[in-house]
Design a protein around this motif. Structure first.
Motif, PDB file in Angstrom:
ATOM      1  N   VAL A 108      37.173  42.919  50.699  1.00  0.00           N
ATOM      2  CA  VAL A 108      36.412  41.688  50.462  1.00  0.00           C
ATOM      3  C   VAL A 108      35.058  42.039  49.835  1.00  0.00           C
ATOM      4  O   VAL A 108      34.630  41.397  48.871  1.00  0.00           O
ATOM      5  CB  VAL A 108      36.220  40.875  51.766  1.00  0.00           C
ATOM      6  CG1 VAL A 108      35.206  39.759  51.579  1.00  0.00           C
ATOM      7  CG2 VAL A 108      37.545  40.321  52.240  1.00  0.00           C
ATOM      8  N   TYR A 109      34.402  43.070  50.361  1.00  0.00           N
ATOM      9  CA  TYR A 109      33.087  43.485  49.867  1.00  0.00           C
ATOM     10  C   TYR A 109      33.134  43.831  48.377  1.00  0.00           C
ATOM     11  O   TYR A 109      32.266  43.425  47.605  1.00  0.00           O
ATOM     12  CB  TYR A 109      32.586  44.679  50.687  1.00  0.00           C
ATOM     13  CG  TYR A 109      31.251  45.208  50.243  1.00  0.00           C
ATOM     14  CD1 TYR A 109      30.066  44.558  50.599  1.00  0.00           C
ATOM     15  CD2 TYR A 109      31.156  46.360  49.462  1.00  0.00           C
ATOM     16  CE1 TYR A 109      28.831  45.042  50.197  1.00  0.00           C
ATOM     17  CE2 TYR A 109      29.931  46.853  49.054  1.00  0.00           C
ATOM     18  CZ  TYR A 109      28.776  46.200  49.421  1.00  0.00           C
ATOM     19  OH  TYR A 109      27.554  46.676  49.015  1.00  0.00           O
ATOM     20  N   TYR A 110      34.135  44.586  47.964  1.00  0.00           N
ATOM     21  CA  TYR A 110      34.249  44.962  46.553  1.00  0.00           C
ATOM     22  C   TYR A 110      35.007  43.916  45.727  1.00  0.00           C
ATOM     23  O   TYR A 110      34.830  43.844  44.511  1.00  0.00           O
ATOM     24  CB  TYR A 110      34.927  46.328  46.406  1.00  0.00           C
ATOM     25  CG  TYR A 110      34.013  47.459  46.782  1.00  0.00           C
ATOM     26  CD1 TYR A 110      32.928  47.800  45.979  1.00  0.00           C
ATOM     27  CD2 TYR A 110      34.206  48.171  47.956  1.00  0.00           C
ATOM     28  CE1 TYR A 110      32.072  48.828  46.331  1.00  0.00           C
ATOM     29  CE2 TYR A 110      33.360  49.200  48.314  1.00  0.00           C
ATOM     30  CZ  TYR A 110      32.293  49.525  47.505  1.00  0.00           C
ATOM     31  OH  TYR A 110      31.439  50.542  47.862  1.00  0.00           O
ATOM     32  N   GLY A 111      35.829  43.121  46.368  1.00  0.00           N
ATOM     33  CA  GLY A 111      36.627  42.134  45.647  1.00  0.00           C
ATOM     34  C   GLY A 111      35.845  40.920  45.181  1.00  0.00           C
ATOM     35  O   GLY A 111      36.143  40.346  44.131  1.00  0.00           O
ATOM     36  N   VAL A 112      34.843  40.522  45.949  1.00  0.00           N
ATOM     37  CA  VAL A 112      34.052  39.341  45.568  1.00  0.00           C
ATOM     38  C   VAL A 112      33.318  39.578  44.249  1.00  0.00           C
ATOM     39  O   VAL A 112      33.446  38.771  43.320  1.00  0.00           O
ATOM     40  CB  VAL A 112      33.104  38.914  46.712  1.00  0.00           C
ATOM     41  CG1 VAL A 112      32.083  37.894  46.234  1.00  0.00           C
ATOM     42  CG2 VAL A 112      33.899  38.364  47.886  1.00  0.00           C
ATOM     43  N   PRO A 113      32.557  40.670  44.098  1.00  0.00           N
ATOM     44  CA  PRO A 113      31.895  40.882  42.791  1.00  0.00           C
ATOM     45  C   PRO A 113      32.899  41.071  41.651  1.00  0.00           C
ATOM     46  O   PRO A 113      32.659  40.645  40.521  1.00  0.00           O
ATOM     47  CB  PRO A 113      31.068  42.159  42.981  1.00  0.00           C
ATOM     48  CG  PRO A 113      31.100  42.495  44.410  1.00  0.00           C
ATOM     49  CD  PRO A 113      32.149  41.681  45.070  1.00  0.00           C
ATOM     50  N   PHE A 114      34.028  41.709  41.959  1.00  0.00           N
ATOM     51  CA  PHE A 114      35.101  41.898  40.983  1.00  0.00           C
ATOM     52  C   PHE A 114      35.592  40.538  40.462  1.00  0.00           C
ATOM     53  O   PHE A 114      35.712  40.328  39.252  1.00  0.00           O
ATOM     54  CB  PHE A 114      36.232  42.668  41.686  1.00  0.00           C
ATOM     55  CG  PHE A 114      37.477  42.887  40.897  1.00  0.00           C
ATOM     56  CD1 PHE A 114      37.500  43.757  39.817  1.00  0.00           C
ATOM     57  CD2 PHE A 114      38.664  42.261  41.268  1.00  0.00           C
ATOM     58  CE1 PHE A 114      38.663  43.989  39.111  1.00  0.00           C
ATOM     59  CE2 PHE A 114      39.826  42.487  40.570  1.00  0.00           C
ATOM     60  CZ  PHE A 114      39.831  43.346  39.489  1.00  0.00           C
ATOM     61  N   ALA A 115      35.819  39.593  41.375  1.00  0.00           N
ATOM     62  CA  ALA A 115      36.276  38.255  40.977  1.00  0.00           C
ATOM     63  C   ALA A 115      35.160  37.464  40.298  1.00  0.00           C
ATOM     64  O   ALA A 115      35.399  36.780  39.291  1.00  0.00           O
ATOM     65  CB  ALA A 115      36.798  37.503  42.194  1.00  0.00           C
ATOM     66  N   LEU A 116      33.939  37.559  40.820  1.00  0.00           N
ATOM     67  CA  LEU A 116      32.813  36.819  40.227  1.00  0.00           C
ATOM     68  C   LEU A 116      32.530  37.263  38.802  1.00  0.00           C
ATOM     69  O   LEU A 116      32.230  36.429  37.935  1.00  0.00           O
ATOM     70  CB  LEU A 116      31.562  36.959  41.095  1.00  0.00           C
ATOM     71  CG  LEU A 116      31.577  36.221  42.420  1.00  0.00           C
ATOM     72  CD1 LEU A 116      30.312  36.517  43.218  1.00  0.00           C
ATOM     73  CD2 LEU A 116      31.763  34.727  42.219  1.00  0.00           C
ATOM     74  N   LEU A 117      32.623  38.551  38.550  1.00  0.00           N
ATOM     75  CA  LEU A 117      32.421  39.058  37.189  1.00  0.00           C
ATOM     76  C   LEU A 117      33.472  38.482  36.245  1.00  0.00           C
ATOM     77  O   LEU A 117      33.161  38.090  35.117  1.00  0.00           O
ATOM     78  CB  LEU A 117      32.473  40.589  37.179  1.00  0.00           C
ATOM     79  CG  LEU A 117      32.218  41.251  35.835  1.00  0.00           C
ATOM     80  CD1 LEU A 117      30.818  40.920  35.321  1.00  0.00           C
ATOM     81  CD2 LEU A 117      32.396  42.763  35.964  1.00  0.00           C
ATOM     82  N   SER A 118      34.688  38.392  36.716  1.00  0.00           N
ATOM     83  CA  SER A 118      35.757  37.823  35.902  1.00  0.00           C
ATOM     84  C   SER A 118      35.510  36.335  35.632  1.00  0.00           C
ATOM     85  O   SER A 118      35.743  35.852  34.524  1.00  0.00           O
ATOM     86  CB  SER A 118      37.100  38.023  36.602  1.00  0.00           C
ATOM     87  OG  SER A 118      38.147  37.518  35.828  1.00  0.00           O
ATOM     88  N   VAL A 133      42.105  35.092  33.651  1.00  0.00           N
ATOM     89  CA  VAL A 133      42.448  36.108  34.641  1.00  0.00           C
ATOM     90  C   VAL A 133      41.799  35.864  36.007  1.00  0.00           C
ATOM     91  O   VAL A 133      42.335  36.268  37.030  1.00  0.00           O
ATOM     92  CB  VAL A 133      42.066  37.507  34.105  1.00  0.00           C
ATOM     93  CG1 VAL A 133      42.301  38.589  35.119  1.00  0.00           C
ATOM     94  CG2 VAL A 133      42.848  37.804  32.829  1.00  0.00           C
ATOM     95  N   TRP A 134      40.661  35.177  36.022  1.00  0.00           N
ATOM     96  CA  TRP A 134      39.919  35.080  37.268  1.00  0.00           C
ATOM     97  C   TRP A 134      40.686  34.471  38.435  1.00  0.00           C
ATOM     98  O   TRP A 134      40.447  34.877  39.575  1.00  0.00           O
ATOM     99  CB  TRP A 134      38.566  34.396  37.067  1.00  0.00           C
ATOM    100  CG  TRP A 134      38.595  32.943  36.716  1.00  0.00           C
ATOM    101  CD1 TRP A 134      38.490  32.403  35.477  1.00  0.00           C
ATOM    102  CD2 TRP A 134      38.728  31.855  37.620  1.00  0.00           C
ATOM    103  NE1 TRP A 134      38.551  31.038  35.552  1.00  0.00           N
ATOM    104  CE2 TRP A 134      38.704  30.670  36.866  1.00  0.00           C
ATOM    105  CE3 TRP A 134      38.874  31.751  39.006  1.00  0.00           C
ATOM    106  CZ2 TRP A 134      38.821  29.410  37.440  1.00  0.00           C
ATOM    107  CZ3 TRP A 134      38.987  30.495  39.580  1.00  0.00           C
ATOM    108  CH2 TRP A 134      38.956  29.341  38.793  1.00  0.00           C
ATOM    109  N   PRO A 135      41.603  33.514  38.254  1.00  0.00           N
ATOM    110  CA  PRO A 135      42.305  33.012  39.446  1.00  0.00           C
ATOM    111  C   PRO A 135      43.084  34.119  40.176  1.00  0.00           C
ATOM    112  O   PRO A 135      43.089  34.169  41.407  1.00  0.00           O
ATOM    113  CB  PRO A 135      43.253  31.946  38.894  1.00  0.00           C
ATOM    114  CG  PRO A 135      42.605  31.492  37.636  1.00  0.00           C
ATOM    115  CD  PRO A 135      41.969  32.727  37.063  1.00  0.00           C
TER     116      PRO A 135
END
Length: 191
Positions: A108-118, A133-135
């Motif tokens: 979750v910690y690394y996935g949130v910025p990963f998704a937000l950047l997308s 891709v973001w969804p």
């Protein structure tokens, strides 16, 4: 109080799993229509293929926590089944606290910025005619957030069991008898 929190989390994941179950039907319909169009008219789109894996990702990521709730997650039952129920609960607690929770928190910690950047970059598929891709990327932290919540619920239930507040049916795997399976098939066929 803690058991009411656990039941609220369980209810949330049950409702999400019920909705996500419809993604399977959507994926089958899309796959069928795509195949018919491709073989009949020799036409297709990468978007059709990508939406199928988006739906699969949604099913997997958003319903995994429900699998944990139903006690159908991966474990070595051949070994764990030899122990007493109390020992099995201690093993579960150990696994939840040392593996499930830290790994889920990390994702979750690394996935949130990963998704937000997308989302911020409006990232598109590199395939011609592909989708945004973001969804799909947002499903990763969302799925693991639901897993974290369900982990909290399972920890609460295991501690309550060890404290003698509940019996094991609150978190035990429901194994259907052959008669129950036949009745479920009959009920499904009436729809």
């Amino acid at each position: 109080m803690f058991m009411s929190v656990s039941r609220a989390i369980d209810t949330l994941n049950e409702k999400i799993a019920a909705v996500v179950g419809w993604a399977l039907l959507a994926a089958v319909v899309i796959c069928t229509v795509n195949a018919l169009i491709r073989y009949t008219f020799n036409a297709s789109s990468n978007a059709w293929l990508e939406i199928q894996w988006y739906l699969f990702a949604a099913m997997f990521m958003l319903a995994s926590s429900h699998t944990l709730k139903r006690d159908e997650h991966v474990r070595i039952d051949v070994i764990a089944g030899r122990f007493s129920k109390r020992t099995q609960v201690w093993i579960d607690l150990f696994g939840f606290l040392l593996f499930l929770m830290p790994i889920s928190l990390l994702i979750v910690y690394y996935g949130v910025p990963f998704a937000l950047l997308s989302i911020q970059s409006a990232e598109m598929s590199s395939n011609a005619g592909g989708l945004i891709v973001w969804p799909a990327k947002l499903l990763v932290p969302l799925g693991f957030l639901l897993m974290l919540l369900q982990g909290v619920s399972e920890i609460i239930k295991r501690i309550a069991f060890l404290a003698g507040k509940i019996d094991g049916h609150e978190f035990a795997k429901h194994v259907a008898t052959p008669e129950e399976e036949i009745e479920a098939i009959k009920a499904a066929n009436k729809l």
